[in-house]
Scaffold this active site. Structure first.
Site, PDB file in Angstrom:
ATOM      1  N   GLY A   1       1.594   4.279  -1.492  1.00  0.00           N
ATOM      2  CA  GLY A   1       0.200   4.674  -0.843  1.00  0.00           C
ATOM      3  C   GLY A   1      -0.627   2.971  -0.739  1.00  0.00           C
ATOM      4  O   GLY A   1      -1.680   2.353   0.070  1.00  0.00           O
ATOM      5  N   CYS A   2      -0.291   2.116  -1.616  1.00  0.00           N
ATOM      6  CA  CYS A   2      -0.903   0.514  -1.576  1.00  0.00           C
ATOM      7  C   CYS A   2      -0.145  -0.012  -0.592  1.00  0.00           C
ATOM      8  O   CYS A   2      -0.655  -0.993  -0.082  1.00  0.00           O
ATOM      9  CB  CYS A   2      -0.702   0.064  -2.516  1.00  0.00           C
ATOM     10  N   THR A   3       1.183   0.341  -0.364  1.00  0.00           N
ATOM     11  CA  THR A   3       1.730  -0.516   0.491  1.00  0.00           C
ATOM     12  C   THR A   3       1.101   0.217   2.155  1.00  0.00           C
ATOM     13  O   THR A   3       0.777  -0.461   3.165  1.00  0.00           O
ATOM     14  CB  THR A   3       3.329  -0.181   1.201  1.00  0.00           C
TER      15      THR A   3
END
Length: 152
Positions: free
Chosen positions: A44-46
């Site tokens: 998700g952060c990527t």
């Protein structure tokens, strides 16, 4: 006390990727997007970082700064792996994460723990909080933030 639109944005100064130091004072007179994410190089952060990177040219003079509690070395690897040009700031102590209300109680599989709420704060040129997004869902978020920047 929780952070609300219209309040003065809490001051911060953090070490960031590329040998930079980022601070609120550096952005006086122009908007700033400050987004908080749980952990570098996770799915998700990527996706969130890639979305902001893709939209970065459209943000013009508005800087985007991503903040997590990761060590700077992990952020440098993350930035290099995905060619992220905007600063990734390390807040290992968590003072900025807490000041912006992104350190919250979470729950997974029936266990409660403290962690970073994926959230974004838009700071107006006068240093006040213009908009807050909490519990961010990544798809379309960078576009929503860009629209809010353009509306300032």
């Amino acid at each position: 006390m929780s952070l609300e639109p219209g309040q003065k944005a809490p001051d911060f100064s953090l070490a960031a990727t590329g040998g930079r130091t980022v601070s609120l004072a550096d952005h006086a007179g122009r908007p700033l997007v400050l987004y908080f994410y749980p952990k570098a190089d996770t799915p998700g952060c990527t996706k969130e970082a890639q979305a902001f990177q893709e939209a970065l040219p459209d943000f013009g003079p508005t800087e985007v700064i991503a903040v997590s509690k990761d060590k700077l070395s992990a952020l440098e690897k993350f930035a290099a792996k995905y060619a992220l040009a905007f600063p990734l700031a390390s807040d290992e102590a968590g003072s900025t994460v807490e000041a912006y209300g992104a350190w919250v109680e979470k729950s997974m599989y029936g266990k409660n723990y403290m962690g970073i709420d994926r959230s974004t704060i838009l700071i107006a040129p006068d240093g006040t909080v213009a908009r807050i997004w909490r519990k961010v869902k990544v798809p379309g978020h960078a576009a929503d933030v860009l629209a809010a920047v353009r509306a300032l």
